[in-house]
Design a protein around this motif. Sequence first.
Motif, PDB file in Angstrom:
ATOM      1  N   GLU A  82       0.789  -1.458  -0.150  1.00  0.00           N
ATOM      2  CA  GLU A  82       0.084  -0.049  -0.071  1.00  0.00           C
ATOM      3  C   GLU A  82       0.946   1.264  -0.056  1.00  0.00           C
ATOM      4  N   ARG A  83       2.065   0.908  -0.143  1.00  0.00           N
ATOM      5  CA  ARG A  83       3.031   2.461   0.180  1.00  0.00           C
ATOM      6  C   ARG A  83       3.349   2.855  -1.433  1.00  0.00           C
TER       7      ARG A  83
ATOM      8  N   PRO B 128      -4.468  -6.724  -0.138  1.00  0.00           N
ATOM      9  CA  PRO B 128      -3.507  -7.323   0.555  1.00  0.00           C
ATOM     10  C   PRO B 128      -3.974  -8.539   1.203  1.00  0.00           C
ATOM     11  N   VAL B 129      -2.948  -9.135   1.431  1.00  0.00           N
ATOM     12  CA  VAL B 129      -3.046 -10.484   2.278  1.00  0.00           C
ATOM     13  C   VAL B 129      -2.967 -10.228   3.839  1.00  0.00           C
ATOM     14  N   ASP B 130      -2.012  -9.357   4.315  1.00  0.00           N
ATOM     15  CA  ASP B 130      -1.951  -8.781   5.471  1.00  0.00           C
ATOM     16  C   ASP B 130      -2.006  -7.328   5.557  1.00  0.00           C
ATOM     17  N   SER B 131      -3.251  -7.025   6.699  1.00  0.00           N
ATOM     18  CA  SER B 131      -3.562  -5.585   6.685  1.00  0.00           C
ATOM     19  C   SER B 131      -2.872  -4.634   7.493  1.00  0.00           C
ATOM     20  N   GLY B 132      -1.719  -5.326   8.095  1.00  0.00           N
ATOM     21  CA  GLY B 132      -0.997  -4.362   9.163  1.00  0.00           C
ATOM     22  C   GLY B 132      -0.173  -3.281   8.340  1.00  0.00           C
ATOM     23  N   SER B 133       0.217  -2.303   9.093  1.00  0.00           N
ATOM     24  CA  SER B 133       0.593  -1.194   8.560  1.00  0.00           C
ATOM     25  C   SER B 133       2.378  -1.228   8.988  1.00  0.00           C
TER      26      SER B 133
ATOM     27  N   TRP C  82       3.682  -5.538   4.731  1.00  0.00           N
ATOM     28  CA  TRP C  82       3.884  -5.037   3.289  1.00  0.00           C
ATOM     29  C   TRP C  82       4.676  -5.849   2.454  1.00  0.00           C
TER      30      TRP C  82
ATOM     31  N   LYS D   9      -9.910  -4.528   5.030  1.00  0.00           N
ATOM     32  CA  LYS D   9      -9.020  -4.010   4.521  1.00  0.00           C
ATOM     33  C   LYS D   9      -8.672  -5.202   3.276  1.00  0.00           C
ATOM     34  N   THR D  10      -8.497  -6.346   3.589  1.00  0.00           N
ATOM     35  CA  THR D  10      -8.192  -7.466   2.831  1.00  0.00           C
ATOM     36  C   THR D  10      -9.254  -7.635   1.632  1.00  0.00           C
TER      37      THR D  10
ATOM     38  N   PHE E 264       3.982  10.666   3.029  1.00  0.00           N
ATOM     39  CA  PHE E 264       3.164  11.143   1.576  1.00  0.00           C
ATOM     40  C   PHE E 264       2.908  12.541   1.692  1.00  0.00           C
TER      41      PHE E 264
ATOM     42  N   TYR F 173       0.766  10.209   6.632  1.00  0.00           N
ATOM     43  CA  TYR F 173       1.313   8.746   6.536  1.00  0.00           C
ATOM     44  C   TYR F 173       0.928   8.353   5.287  1.00  0.00           C
TER      45      TYR F 173
ATOM     46  N   THR G 229      -3.201   0.584  10.144  1.00  0.00           N
ATOM     47  CA  THR G 229      -4.113  -0.176  11.102  1.00  0.00           C
ATOM     48  C   THR G 229      -3.016  -0.319  12.456  1.00  0.00           C
TER      49      THR G 229
END
Lengths: 257, 162, 449
Positions: B98-99, B140-145, B150, C186-187, C367, C386, C408
């Motif tokens: 997502e970056r 995404p498969v992993d929703s972590g930030s 990522w 989100k997924t 960003f 962010y 998140t």
Amino acid sequence: MMLIFVATLSLPLLIKKPIDLPPIISVELIQITDQTNIPFAPKAKKIIEKVKKKQEKLVSEQAPPKKVKKEKPDAVPLPEEKNEIVKKIKEKKQNPERIEDEVKQVSEFEKDEMFDPNSIAALIDKSKEEQATTTQKLDKVTQSQDSSMNLSGLTLSEEDALKAQIFGCWSIPLGLPYNENLLVRIKLKLKPDGSVIKTEILDHARMNKPGQGFYKVLAESALRAVQMCQPLRVPTTGYERWKDLQLNFDAREMLEG
Amino acid sequence: MKFSKNYKNIFLAMFLSFLLSACATQTSTKKIDSQIQGDVYTGTDTVEYLADGVPDRVFFATNESVLTTASRETLRKQAAWLRKNPDVTVVLEGHADERGTREYNLALGERRANAAKDYLLTYGISSSRASVISYGKERPVDSGSNPLAWSKNRRSVTVKAN
Amino acid sequence: MKNKIRLLFAILLILFPFKSLALIEVDITRGNLSPLPLAVSSLSSSENDKEALQKELDIKDIGLEISKIVENNLKKSGLFNPLSKDAFLQKPDIAHLKPRFEDWALIKAQALITGKVNFQDEKLRVEFRLWDVLAGKEMLALAFTTVPKNWRRVGHIISDKVYERLTGEKGYFDTRIIYVSEKGPKTQRIKKLAIMDQDGFNTKYLTLGNELVLTPRFNPTNQMVTYLSYFKNLPRVYLLDIETGMQEVVGDFPGMTFAPRFSPDGKKIIMSFAMDGNSDIYTMDLENRIVERITNHPSIDTSPSYSPDGKYIAFNSDRSGYQQIYVMKSDGTKVKRISFGKGLYGTPVWSPRGDLIAFTKLHKGKFYIGVMRTNGKGERLLTENYYQEAPSWSPNGRVLIFYRETKTDSKGEGFSAKLWSIDLTGYNERLVETETDASDPSWSSLLSN
């Protein structure tokens, strides 16, 4: 030798606008003499008021040449004034177009103050007026010696007071383009109490120029500032100096910062 | 004598416990570190299998579509499996983390999936059996930030189409 | 010799500037940058009309509601400060006829808006006036007619006219915003196309959420929208007619097409087409369906945006190794890189005024939304976050709308996407309210012209 002469003559050229000059002692002293040294001050004042009234109608005024010859600067001990009067004589000779006004003025004067030695006071003030009005003609040659005697500027404190007042009244429109010329110059005619008789926007043509729509908005904001700030914080004396004033509103600094 | 021995024991015990705790933390950080190498995910958390021993996905470094050695190995396994199952067709799904900006990520996902497909083709799989689709950063498969999440999302996944 | 000296002296005296005795000039270089205080009076209407409109629209006092729309718009622009109606001394109907300027100056209003609404022959007839309180005179007076259901647009049109008169620029209030409405984890986000008035009212959903939809953009000249849809798992650019709801795929491309925009005349779609992993820019004429290839380079070329005169295209390319912004002629020639700062640049979008290009920048994990001149100079970053991207211009080139996403937490929760707007000067950053989470906003042109 010539070079040095030329250099010394051109020195005043290098000095900046009158605003930046320090307070001129001569001005203050004249004020003092107004009040204390001249025996028949009250009468002089009346004449001064009358003259001021005339001022509003006529573009420029000058005492008739005849009058000047009658003057004797003995009542006023200041050397600078002598210079002024001497200068006046020169002036009158060089300003033939003012004869009409002069004629009018002559009649007024002759009515009110025939051979009055105390007319010196009136003349002193008149001399100030004349200088103020003559300066509006840019192609005239005079008063080179006078550049150090700035009788028509505001003192720093007077200027600061007026500026501070208007800063508080001016709502700068927020939507202005930051990279354009944002200068609005407004000429004001003021009453002695600081209220505004007339305003005139220089660069008036720019108000309706296509692509310069923001200029109209900027000019209107400056006019609103002047309206809001009435009566303007003008000096308490020396009306003749500042009754015509020009305010240069420049929004650039505020918007670029 | 006994006294100093006690001290020695205590000292030794303390020293060993320190050592052990240090080891413990080392292994936990090592665990995370070992999952990313050269900005490419090398773990198996999210990996699924097309068949025994055939991982379904390969991973990429940020902004890259270059195949690592490990990726090529995975794809060789996939090619082998596809040769053994000639009726299977697949879709290669390209993804990005997502970056990045959305549209560029769509293009990047497409590039990644295509890189994987091209490699399969060099191992004799015909182009008609493998199509490509990009999901950019949308799935995404992993929703972590965080960098680990990522890295898991920067992937090309081979999915059975029939 | 003496004569010569005298002559020289005379000449020098002539040349001397009169400055020492010029008109006194005072430089005013400061003022206050606070929003202009103004008063928006309710529009007056007769009791009969009020009753009739209540039946028709279910609104108690249409004059009041319209004035609220105007107040809200002007306040949100950050340039005006509408004063509270509690302080108003004059009643709406009298104020509209002949305002007592002293009353309004007393509450510190520098401008005043008054008006009235009539309901006749099934139509709303609206009249409004803008007054300069300090000068004591009328600045603007307009009247127009419309159908009752457009009553909110009345407020927006008045706002635009007032804005234009007081700033010298066209307004942006009678406009709509199209965006992607988002819901769910989100997924597996559920995304739908949504459209609303720029002030957040009248939200409508244009797709059902069964397939992924992304990056919708308005046609500058009509009621069409272009966007990316994953209908049947085939990502392609589509056209959607807002009025009829009809959708159609653009062209017949053998691979993914994405990042679509309209040309300024609304006649072409410009987009990216990915073939064998490589994305290039193509256009398609909507009338004759002719497809033209614009870029031909092994790098990713995407996010194309036309200049308002249609002569140039700004786009995003990684041909230099990383995402940067380029400008080329609309036929694809004379490609020139214009972004040179540190970091990655994306989503270039040309201002409707033609003078600036807005963009997204990623640098050291942050960003930014920024603008630069069309030659790449004068880069200004307006806001940092962010995660934020995809600015879109208001039709007057003054305001940018974009979207932001939040982090998140360790549990994978707390994610949200919202629309934000910011003024070109970097001021007035504000949240744009939407019914759901939102992303990919695009601003329409003025509905009234």
